[in-house]
Design a protein around this motif. Structure first.
Motif, mmCIF file in Angstrom:
data_model
loop_
_atom_site.group_PDB
_atom_site.id
_atom_site.type_symbol
_atom_site.label_atom_id
_atom_site.label_comp_id
_atom_site.label_asym_id
_atom_site.label_seq_id
_atom_site.Cartn_x
_atom_site.Cartn_y
_atom_site.Cartn_z
ATOM 1 N N ASP A 132 27.874 60.052 4.363
ATOM 2 C CA ASP A 132 27.609 60.220 2.948
ATOM 3 C C ASP A 132 26.131 60.271 2.571
ATOM 4 O O ASP A 132 25.320 59.539 3.114
ATOM 5 C CB ASP A 132 28.252 59.041 2.219
ATOM 6 C CG ASP A 132 28.562 59.304 0.783
ATOM 7 O OD1 ASP A 132 27.942 60.177 0.179
ATOM 8 O OD2 ASP A 132 29.443 58.614 0.261
ATOM 9 N N LYS A 133 25.836 61.150 1.624
ATOM 10 C CA LYS A 133 24.540 61.160 0.935
ATOM 11 C C LYS A 133 24.818 60.506 -0.415
ATOM 12 O O LYS A 133 24.835 61.162 -1.447
ATOM 13 C CB LYS A 133 24.043 62.587 0.742
ATOM 14 C CG LYS A 133 23.799 63.344 2.019
ATOM 15 C CD LYS A 133 23.425 64.784 1.673
ATOM 16 C CE LYS A 133 23.381 65.638 2.927
ATOM 17 N NZ LYS A 133 23.251 67.054 2.601
ATOM 18 N N CYS A 134 25.112 59.226 -0.385
ATOM 19 C CA CYS A 134 25.633 58.498 -1.551
ATOM 20 C C CYS A 134 24.874 58.722 -2.843
ATOM 21 O O CYS A 134 25.470 58.998 -3.867
ATOM 22 C CB CYS A 134 25.666 57.003 -1.270
ATOM 23 S SG CYS A 134 26.878 56.528 -0.052
ATOM 24 N N LYS A 135 23.570 58.601 -2.794
ATOM 25 C CA LYS A 135 22.797 58.622 -4.029
ATOM 26 C C LYS A 135 22.968 59.914 -4.809
ATOM 27 O O LYS A 135 23.163 59.891 -6.023
ATOM 28 C CB LYS A 135 21.327 58.360 -3.725
ATOM 29 C CG LYS A 135 21.085 56.936 -3.280
ATOM 30 C CD LYS A 135 19.642 56.692 -2.938
ATOM 31 C CE LYS A 135 19.517 55.266 -2.412
ATOM 32 N NZ LYS A 135 18.291 55.045 -1.708
ATOM 33 N N MET A 136 22.927 61.046 -4.120
ATOM 34 C CA MET A 136 23.039 62.326 -4.805
ATOM 35 C C MET A 136 24.413 62.471 -5.467
ATOM 36 O O MET A 136 24.510 62.823 -6.647
ATOM 37 C CB MET A 136 22.809 63.467 -3.815
ATOM 38 C CG MET A 136 22.879 64.832 -4.455
ATOM 39 S SD MET A 136 22.462 66.170 -3.326
ATOM 40 C CE MET A 136 23.872 66.180 -2.241
ATOM 41 N N TYR A 137 25.485 62.195 -4.733
ATOM 42 C CA TYR A 137 26.830 62.345 -5.282
ATOM 43 C C TYR A 137 27.134 61.280 -6.323
ATOM 44 O O TYR A 137 27.828 61.531 -7.301
ATOM 45 C CB TYR A 137 27.864 62.381 -4.162
ATOM 46 C CG TYR A 137 27.761 63.653 -3.357
ATOM 47 C CD1 TYR A 137 28.384 64.817 -3.788
ATOM 48 C CD2 TYR A 137 27.007 63.710 -2.197
ATOM 49 C CE1 TYR A 137 28.273 65.999 -3.080
ATOM 50 C CE2 TYR A 137 26.887 64.890 -1.475
ATOM 51 C CZ TYR A 137 27.521 66.033 -1.923
ATOM 52 O OH TYR A 137 27.405 67.204 -1.224
ATOM 53 N N ASP A 138 26.586 60.068 -6.141
ATOM 54 C CA ASP A 138 26.735 59.024 -7.157
ATOM 55 C C ASP A 138 26.100 59.468 -8.470
ATOM 56 O O ASP A 138 26.645 59.222 -9.545
ATOM 57 C CB ASP A 138 26.077 57.715 -6.696
ATOM 58 C CG ASP A 138 26.928 56.946 -5.696
ATOM 59 O OD1 ASP A 138 28.146 57.173 -5.623
ATOM 60 O OD2 ASP A 138 26.352 56.093 -4.985
ATOM 61 N N LYS A 139 24.957 60.154 -8.399
ATOM 62 C CA LYS A 139 24.273 60.629 -9.606
ATOM 63 C C LYS A 139 25.105 61.683 -10.331
ATOM 64 O O LYS A 139 25.183 61.680 -11.561
ATOM 65 C CB LYS A 139 22.898 61.186 -9.263
ATOM 66 C CG LYS A 139 21.887 60.109 -8.943
ATOM 67 C CD LYS A 139 20.544 60.709 -8.569
ATOM 68 C CE LYS A 139 19.576 59.600 -8.162
ATOM 69 N NZ LYS A 139 18.278 60.122 -7.734
ATOM 70 N N PHE A 140 25.715 62.582 -9.578
ATOM 71 C CA PHE A 140 26.560 63.604 -10.204
ATOM 72 C C PHE A 140 27.729 62.950 -10.936
ATOM 73 O O PHE A 140 28.051 63.316 -12.066
ATOM 74 C CB PHE A 140 27.094 64.596 -9.166
ATOM 75 C CG PHE A 140 26.031 65.404 -8.482
ATOM 76 C CD1 PHE A 140 24.878 65.819 -9.141
ATOM 77 C CD2 PHE A 140 26.192 65.776 -7.158
ATOM 78 C CE1 PHE A 140 23.907 66.575 -8.504
ATOM 79 C CE2 PHE A 140 25.229 66.535 -6.501
ATOM 80 C CZ PHE A 140 24.083 66.928 -7.176
ATOM 81 N N GLU A 141 28.370 61.980 -10.282
ATOM 82 C CA GLU A 141 29.499 61.282 -10.905
ATOM 83 C C GLU A 141 29.044 60.499 -12.136
ATOM 84 O O GLU A 141 29.691 60.551 -13.187
ATOM 85 C CB GLU A 141 30.156 60.342 -9.894
ATOM 86 C CG GLU A 141 31.361 59.609 -10.470
ATOM 87 C CD GLU A 141 31.989 58.670 -9.477
ATOM 88 O OE1 GLU A 141 32.930 59.091 -8.787
ATOM 89 O OE2 GLU A 141 31.524 57.506 -9.394
ATOM 90 N N ALA A 142 27.918 59.800 -12.025
ATOM 91 C CA ALA A 142 27.401 58.999 -13.140
ATOM 92 C C ALA A 142 27.076 59.858 -14.359
ATOM 93 O O ALA A 142 27.346 59.462 -15.497
ATOM 94 C CB ALA A 142 26.177 58.210 -12.693
ATOM 95 N N ALA A 143 26.514 61.040 -14.133
ATOM 96 C CA ALA A 143 26.181 61.942 -15.242
ATOM 97 C C ALA A 143 27.446 62.403 -15.959
ATOM 98 O O ALA A 143 27.494 62.431 -17.198
ATOM 99 C CB ALA A 143 25.383 63.139 -14.732
ATOM 100 N N ALA A 144 28.487 62.754 -15.212
ATOM 101 C CA ALA A 144 29.749 63.176 -15.825
ATOM 102 C C ALA A 144 30.374 62.019 -16.606
ATOM 103 O O ALA A 144 30.901 62.213 -17.708
ATOM 104 C CB ALA A 144 30.712 63.682 -14.749
#
Length: 171
Positions: A132-144
């Motif tokens: 996982d590249k957690c931070k990038m995907y976490d940011k996408f989810e957080a923005a939505a």
């Protein structure tokens, strides 16, 4: 959350038979990259593709878990991935084979990471994996989530993995 490779020896030792063995041999190797054409959308995170040699592959999109069809936003997630893949030709980067014998892969269509797009639209949750590249995907989810997009517009969300566990226990 970990992926694993199902070896031919393991298939035969466990008595899965030739049907599975022939499927295993048709799969791309983990860490491979190839181009394919989308032949079927199963749901918001699973598709079938056919590679340039004509071999069929069942693909689980890496990094996301979309609502099941019976869940709120399950149908919408399936429609969204269909829209994202309407061009039909995709580039896949296989990371591993999961316990359901699917290739877990990053899927790119028209230069876009389809998993990232599903997260940005609120049509899936970030599913953490060992590569996982957690931070990038976490940011996408957080923005939505912040913008109440897609499934985040609901007051309460049942995570797809909780939904599956609950329904499996009821069977």
């Amino acid at each position: 959350n970990c992926c694993f490779s199902l070896s031919l020896k393991n298939v035969l030792d466990k008595g899965y038979g030739l049907g599975i063995a022939s499927i295993v041999s048709a799969q791309a190797r983990p860490a491979s990259t190839y181009t394919a054409y989308v032949v079927r959308i199963i749901d918001g995170d699973t598709i079938y593709v056919r590679d340039t040699t004509g071999e069929a592959h069942r693909i689980r999109l890496a990094m996301i878990d979309a609502p099941e069809r019976e869940q709120p936003f399950g149908t919408e997630a399936t429609k969204k991935i269909s829209e994202l893949l309407r061009q039909g030709t995709v580039r896949l980067k296989v990371k591993c084979i999961d316990k359901y014998n699917r290739e877990v892969a990053f899927v790119y269509c028209e230069g876009k990471d389809v998993s990232a797009e599903m997260l940005k639209e609120g049509m899936a949750l970030h599913y953490h994996m060992n590569f996982d590249k957690c931070k990038m995907y976490d940011k996408f989810e957080a923005a939505a989530k912040r913008c109440h997009k897609g499934l985040w517009s609901q007051e309460k969300i049942e995570k797809p993995w909780d939904y599956r566990r609950k329904h499996k226990a009821q069977e």
